[in-house]
Design a protein around this motif. Structure first.
Motif, PDB file in Angstrom:
ATOM      1  N   LEU A 102      46.117  47.444  39.894  1.00 26.39           N
ATOM      2  CA  LEU A 102      45.545  46.229  40.661  1.00 26.39           C
ATOM      3  C   LEU A 102      45.315  45.006  39.627  1.00 26.39           C
ATOM      4  O   LEU A 102      44.765  45.274  38.518  1.00 26.39           O
ATOM      5  N   PRO A 103      45.933  43.986  40.337  1.00 26.90           N
ATOM      6  CA  PRO A 103      45.749  42.731  39.363  1.00 26.90           C
ATOM      7  C   PRO A 103      44.181  41.918  39.542  1.00 26.90           C
ATOM      8  O   PRO A 103      43.950  41.159  39.663  1.00 26.90           O
ATOM      9  N   ARG A 104      43.044  43.069  38.888  1.00 26.22           N
ATOM     10  CA  ARG A 104      41.852  42.368  38.986  1.00 26.22           C
ATOM     11  C   ARG A 104      41.180  42.974  37.779  1.00 26.22           C
ATOM     12  O   ARG A 104      41.449  44.124  37.375  1.00 26.22           O
ATOM     13  N   VAL A 105      40.043  42.420  37.321  1.00 28.23           N
ATOM     14  CA  VAL A 105      39.145  42.908  36.356  1.00 28.23           C
ATOM     15  C   VAL A 105      37.800  42.987  36.984  1.00 28.23           C
ATOM     16  O   VAL A 105      37.278  42.143  37.693  1.00 28.23           O
ATOM     17  N   ASP A 106      37.166  44.156  36.890  1.00 31.26           N
ATOM     18  CA  ASP A 106      35.729  44.086  37.707  1.00 31.26           C
ATOM     19  C   ASP A 106      34.849  44.255  36.351  1.00 31.26           C
ATOM     20  O   ASP A 106      34.768  44.752  35.549  1.00 31.26           O
ATOM     21  N   PHE A 107      33.474  43.196  36.387  1.00 34.87           N
ATOM     22  CA  PHE A 107      32.512  43.130  35.375  1.00 34.87           C
ATOM     23  C   PHE A 107      31.341  43.902  36.081  1.00 34.87           C
ATOM     24  O   PHE A 107      30.826  43.330  37.238  1.00 34.87           O
ATOM     25  N   GLU A 108      30.439  44.864  35.249  1.00 33.60           N
ATOM     26  CA  GLU A 108      29.452  45.261  36.102  1.00 33.60           C
ATOM     27  C   GLU A 108      28.115  45.255  34.927  1.00 33.60           C
ATOM     28  O   GLU A 108      28.634  45.253  33.732  1.00 33.60           O
ATOM     29  N   LEU A 109      27.173  44.758  35.349  1.00 36.51           N
ATOM     30  CA  LEU A 109      26.015  44.560  34.649  1.00 36.51           C
ATOM     31  C   LEU A 109      24.800  45.247  34.984  1.00 36.51           C
ATOM     32  O   LEU A 109      24.252  45.122  36.079  1.00 36.51           O
ATOM     33  N   GLU A 110      24.141  46.038  34.269  1.00 33.83           N
ATOM     34  CA  GLU A 110      22.957  46.830  34.453  1.00 33.83           C
ATOM     35  C   GLU A 110      21.996  46.273  33.363  1.00 33.83           C
ATOM     36  O   GLU A 110      22.201  46.257  32.287  1.00 33.83           O
TER      37      GLU A 110
END
Length: 172
Positions: A102-110
């Protein structure tokens, strides 16, 4: 992390994303010398209506000395880099997900936020910075009870749980 579509570089010393290169379009997604996914604390001077209006900042602190940066997943579908920061009484866990196909980056913040402000002392406010190199973009974000498309004009706007920024062709 290198995939067929993207090259993503995370600085092990700071935890910042220093490069996102879109191989399909041959473009840099981050601005020149940008530090993406950086946590920034703004110490807001006391003023009335602090819940609705952002006041003047007395100081700005960029969190660039993480407690830990490590790869927690490197499988056939995606790779995940985890970055831990501590500031004052709060702890932040960031996860950067890069997908093989997939041409995407996911950023997750807790965020485990335990900070206080008051009428007589500065109030800390957390922002996550993504200085992007997007010219013709589409910005969609989660708001209470809906998703809203907003112009990509550099103006700060509130968002809830997620934000999607794509160019007009649907890519980063």
């Amino acid at each position: 992390v290198d995939t067929p579509a993207l090259k993503v570089v995370v600085d092990k010393k700071t935890g910042h994303v220093t490069r996102i290169y879109d191989k399909r379009r041959k473009t840099e997604v981050l601005g020149k010398d940008a530090k993406g996914n950086s946590l920034v604390i703004y110490m807001e001077k006391p003023h009335g209506m602090s819940a609705w209006n952002i006041g003047e900042a007395s100081s700005v602190i960029t969190l660039d000395k993480p407690h830990m940066v490590r790869v927690i997943e490197h499988g056939p579908v995606r790779a995940t880099i985890e970055v831990w920061h501590k500031w004052s009484r709060s702890t932040f866990v960031q996860k950067i997900h890069v997908y093989r196909d997939l041409p995407r980056v996911d950023f997750e913040l807790e965020a485990h936020w335990f900070e206080l402000g008051g009428p007589d002392w500065d109030s800390p406010m957390l922002r996550v910075a993504f200085p992007l190199n997007v010219k013709d973009g589409k910005f969609v974000c989660d708001t209470p009870f809906a998703a809203v498309e907003r112009p990509v004009n550099g103006q700060e706007v509130p968002a809830q749980k997620w934000v999607d920024l794509s160019n007009s062709e649907g890519g980063a």
